[in-house]
Design a protein around this motif. Structure first.
Motif, PDB file in Angstrom:
ATOM      1  N   UNK A 103      19.284  -8.374 -11.671  1.00 11.17           N
ATOM      2  CA  UNK A 103      19.109  -6.980 -11.303  1.00 11.17           C
ATOM      3  C   UNK A 103      18.105  -6.773 -10.164  1.00 11.17           C
ATOM      4  N   UNK A 104      17.004  -7.548 -10.200  1.00 13.45           N
ATOM      5  CA  UNK A 104      15.919  -7.291  -9.260  1.00 13.45           C
ATOM      6  C   UNK A 104      15.577  -8.481  -8.358  1.00 13.45           C
ATOM      7  N   UNK A 105      16.278  -9.580  -8.498  1.00  8.92           N
ATOM      8  CA  UNK A 105      16.026 -10.735  -7.645  1.00  8.92           C
ATOM      9  C   UNK A 105      14.951 -11.657  -8.207  1.00  8.92           C
ATOM     10  N   UNK A 106      14.526 -12.609  -7.411  1.00  8.32           N
ATOM     11  CA  UNK A 106      13.520 -13.583  -7.849  1.00  8.32           C
ATOM     12  C   UNK A 106      12.196 -12.887  -8.191  1.00  8.32           C
ATOM     13  N   UNK A 107      11.469 -13.517  -9.047  1.00  4.54           N
ATOM     14  CA  UNK A 107      10.207 -12.922  -9.486  1.00  4.54           C
ATOM     15  C   UNK A 107       9.175 -14.009  -9.767  1.00  4.54           C
ATOM     16  N   UNK A 108       7.924 -13.625  -9.795  1.00  3.61           N
ATOM     17  CA  UNK A 108       6.828 -14.504 -10.212  1.00  3.61           C
ATOM     18  C   UNK A 108       6.475 -14.173 -11.658  1.00  3.61           C
ATOM     19  N   UNK A 109       5.663 -15.031 -12.275  1.00  7.09           N
ATOM     20  CA  UNK A 109       5.296 -14.743 -13.671  1.00  7.09           C
ATOM     21  C   UNK A 109       3.891 -15.264 -13.980  1.00  7.09           C
ATOM     22  N   UNK A 110       3.324 -14.723 -15.029  1.00  4.19           N
ATOM     23  CA  UNK A 110       2.071 -15.200 -15.615  1.00  4.19           C
ATOM     24  C   UNK A 110       2.287 -15.330 -17.122  1.00  4.19           C
ATOM     25  N   UNK A 111       1.752 -16.370 -17.710  1.00  3.65           N
ATOM     26  CA  UNK A 111       1.828 -16.557 -19.161  1.00  3.65           C
ATOM     27  C   UNK A 111       0.417 -16.600 -19.728  1.00  3.65           C
ATOM     28  N   UNK A 112       0.205 -15.798 -20.755  1.00  2.34           N
ATOM     29  CA  UNK A 112      -1.099 -15.745 -21.424  1.00  2.34           C
ATOM     30  C   UNK A 112      -2.238 -15.428 -20.449  1.00  2.34           C
ATOM     31  N   UNK A 113      -1.982 -14.506 -19.511  1.00  2.00           N
ATOM     32  CA  UNK A 113      -3.029 -14.102 -18.571  1.00  2.00           C
ATOM     33  C   UNK A 113      -3.692 -12.820 -19.056  1.00  2.00           C
ATOM     34  N   UNK A 114      -5.031 -12.792 -19.020  1.00  2.00           N
ATOM     35  CA  UNK A 114      -5.767 -11.600 -19.445  1.00  2.00           C
ATOM     36  C   UNK A 114      -5.943 -10.651 -18.263  1.00  2.00           C
ATOM     37  N   UNK A 115      -5.585  -9.384 -18.489  1.00  2.00           N
ATOM     38  CA  UNK A 115      -5.728  -8.332 -17.482  1.00  2.00           C
ATOM     39  C   UNK A 115      -6.775  -7.330 -17.956  1.00  2.00           C
ATOM     40  N   UNK A 116      -7.376  -6.586 -17.017  1.00  2.00           N
ATOM     41  CA  UNK A 116      -8.449  -5.660 -17.364  1.00  2.00           C
ATOM     42  C   UNK A 116      -8.188  -4.274 -16.792  1.00  2.00           C
ATOM     43  N   UNK A 117      -8.703  -3.273 -17.498  1.00  2.00           N
ATOM     44  CA  UNK A 117      -8.578  -1.883 -17.070  1.00  2.00           C
ATOM     45  C   UNK A 117      -9.976  -1.329 -16.813  1.00  2.00           C
ATOM     46  N   UNK A 118     -10.178  -0.768 -15.606  1.00  2.00           N
ATOM     47  CA  UNK A 118     -11.481  -0.228 -15.232  1.00  2.00           C
ATOM     48  C   UNK A 118     -11.382   1.248 -14.886  1.00  2.00           C
ATOM     49  N   UNK A 119     -12.530   1.938 -14.964  1.00  2.00           N
ATOM     50  CA  UNK A 119     -12.612   3.322 -14.498  1.00  2.00           C
ATOM     51  C   UNK A 119     -12.822   3.295 -12.985  1.00  2.00           C
ATOM     52  N   UNK A 120     -12.793   4.480 -12.363  1.00  2.00           N
ATOM     53  CA  UNK A 120     -12.960   4.549 -10.910  1.00  2.00           C
ATOM     54  C   UNK A 120     -14.336   4.052 -10.465  1.00  2.00           C
ATOM     55  N   UNK A 121     -15.339   4.212 -11.349  1.00  2.00           N
ATOM     56  CA  UNK A 121     -16.680   3.758 -10.974  1.00  2.00           C
ATOM     57  C   UNK A 121     -16.957   2.321 -11.417  1.00  2.00           C
ATOM     58  N   UNK A 122     -15.890   1.610 -11.797  1.00  2.00           N
ATOM     59  CA  UNK A 122     -16.032   0.180 -12.070  1.00  2.00           C
ATOM     60  C   UNK A 122     -16.376  -0.196 -13.497  1.00  2.00           C
ATOM     61  N   UNK A 123     -16.429   0.771 -14.428  1.00  2.00           N
ATOM     62  CA  UNK A 123     -16.709   0.428 -15.822  1.00  2.00           C
ATOM     63  C   UNK A 123     -15.490  -0.225 -16.447  1.00  2.00           C
ATOM     64  N   UNK A 124     -15.718  -1.363 -17.081  1.00  2.00           N
ATOM     65  CA  UNK A 124     -14.623  -2.072 -17.735  1.00  2.00           C
ATOM     66  C   UNK A 124     -14.357  -1.429 -19.090  1.00  2.00           C
ATOM     67  N   UNK A 125     -13.118  -1.011 -19.337  1.00  3.77           N
ATOM     68  CA  UNK A 125     -12.783  -0.271 -20.552  1.00  3.77           C
ATOM     69  C   UNK A 125     -11.981  -1.072 -21.556  1.00  3.77           C
TER      70      UNK A 125
END
Length: 394
Positions: A103-125
């Motif tokens: 449907x969308x063509x070739x893609x890259x992937x990550x397995x068991x990768x931790x991602x983070x969400x921050x506020x605009x002023x850089x606070x990790x939430x």
């Protein structure tokens, strides 16, 4: 908190995680309660889940010789049933990969990768780790493996997957995220794979809601506390006042609604006595374990109790009451008080003194203390030690 969860907690810096998002979203206050839990040994179920996740992680790198060697070592230890669960998960992953590529063509992937969400002023939430994340162009997909047998919220209303979709959106700058839960051991076939799609508006809404819940959990003075099905998985439910009240109410409701008839009343009574005794014995054994391990941090402690008061000379105590009241006790009062507990005599004394002096500004507490002092001065009160109670550390 299991040993494995303690390690995960360190990995995410002690912040809210996607895996706990259902509870944090509904009850931000639970996050801080959970932070105070002691690490517990990992259960066999959790250890098995980690093992099967590892196989799926290594399978994502078929050309990595080291990963494949580790995969083979683990697979050699698995039972046929466990191997079947892994194979089912990998088959479903392959189907999703194929459809996405078509449907969308070739893609890259990550397995068991931790991602983070921050506020605009850089606070990790918040952070979260995807079992498998595929991304290409403006589209991405997330796979979450669940190797347990219990009920799992389907993908379309699973807050963990909503949190992961928000993280993937922010990390890979896509416009839509497909989310999948693969649960090979689910009892019903339709639960073994569930899916949902988060469009751009959905991703913005989910991200905002998750930010607010995490911010409240971390920084609010009085974060919201609410009770629901999410309490079942909360490590702190046994020291949460709100959850305890609901459990007590449910217990009372069950007891009230329990059909007890002349035909079964003896059987029900005997069963209730047995359960009650078993609970007493379990609590007693818990106390013994804490006593036997005074140098270990168990999360429990012995709180001292006030000593038990008693009066060995009943008539002497009654004479003190007459002196303080300035009158003789009536025959009716004597009959009532001759077989008394000290608390009952104290209550009678304070009530009579208040009634005799309605305009005097003196509290019941002060009267009770004066009465106890008078008994002590005459040697009419004895104290016996009461065993300390086992309590949970706050």
């Amino acid at each position: 908190m299991s040993g494995e969860n303690a390690i995960e907690n360190l990995a995410r810096g002690g912040l809210p995680s996607a895996s706990k998002m259902t509870r944090i979203f509904h009850c931000p206050a639970s996050f801080r309660l959970n932070q105070g839990e002691l690490p517990q040994p990992s259960s066999e179920v959790a250890a098995e889940g980690t093992l099967l996740h590892k196989v799926c992680e290594f399978a994502a790198y078929p050309t990595d010789e080291e990963a494949q060697e580790e995969r083979q070592k683990i697979e050699a230890t698995l039972t046929p049933e466990q191997m079947s669960a892994v194979e089912f998960a990998l088959e479903k992953l392959a189907e999703i990969q194929k459809r996405f590529k078509e449907k969308y063509g070739n893609y890259d992937f990550d397995a068991e990768r931790r991602l983070e969400l921050q506020t605009l002023d850089g606070k990790l939430l918040m952070s979260g780790k995807g079992d498998y994340i595929g991304y290409g162009g403006s589209r991405a997909f997330i796979i979450d493996y669940k190797f347990g047998r219990g009920y799992v919220e389907p993908a379309e209303r699973n807050m963990q997957l909503a949190a992961m979709a928000a993280l993937v959106w922010r990390e890979y700058d896509v416009e839509a995220v497909d989310v999948y839960i693969i649960q090979p051991r689910a009892e019903s076939a339709e639960r073994r794979i569930t899916a949902a799609v988060y469009g751009l508006d959905d991703l913005k809404t989910a991200t905002q809601a998750i930010k607010e819940a995490c911010f409240a959990a971390l920084y609010a003075d009085n974060p919201q506390q609410s009770v629901g099905y999410w309490c079942k998985f909360c490590e702190s439910k046994y020291r949460c006042a709100a959850a305890q009240k609901v459990m007590d109410d449910e217990s009372a409701l069950v007891a009230k609604g329990f059909e007890i008839t002349p035909d079964n009343v003896r059987e029900v009574f005997e069963k209730a006595k047995f359960v009650g005794k078993m609970c007493v014995d379990i609590i007693k054994r818990c106390g013994e374990v804490v006593s036997e391990n005074p140098d270990l941090e168990t999360g429990l402690y012995f709180a001292p109790n006030s000593p038990i008061r008693s009066i060995p000379d009943t008539l002497g105590a009654l004479r003190v009451v007459e002196e303080k009241l300035g009158r003789e006790l009536t025959d009716d009062e004597l009959c009532r008080l001759v077989q008394f507990k000290i608390g009952e005599l104290e209550k009678f004394f304070t009530a009579e003194m208040k009634a005799a002096n309605p305009d005097a500004k003196i509290t019941k507490k002060a009267l009770a203390e004066a009465f106890e002092k008078a008994l002590k001065e005459r040697g009419l009160i004895e104290y016996s030690a009461k065993a300390p109670s086992l309590k949970v550390k706050e």
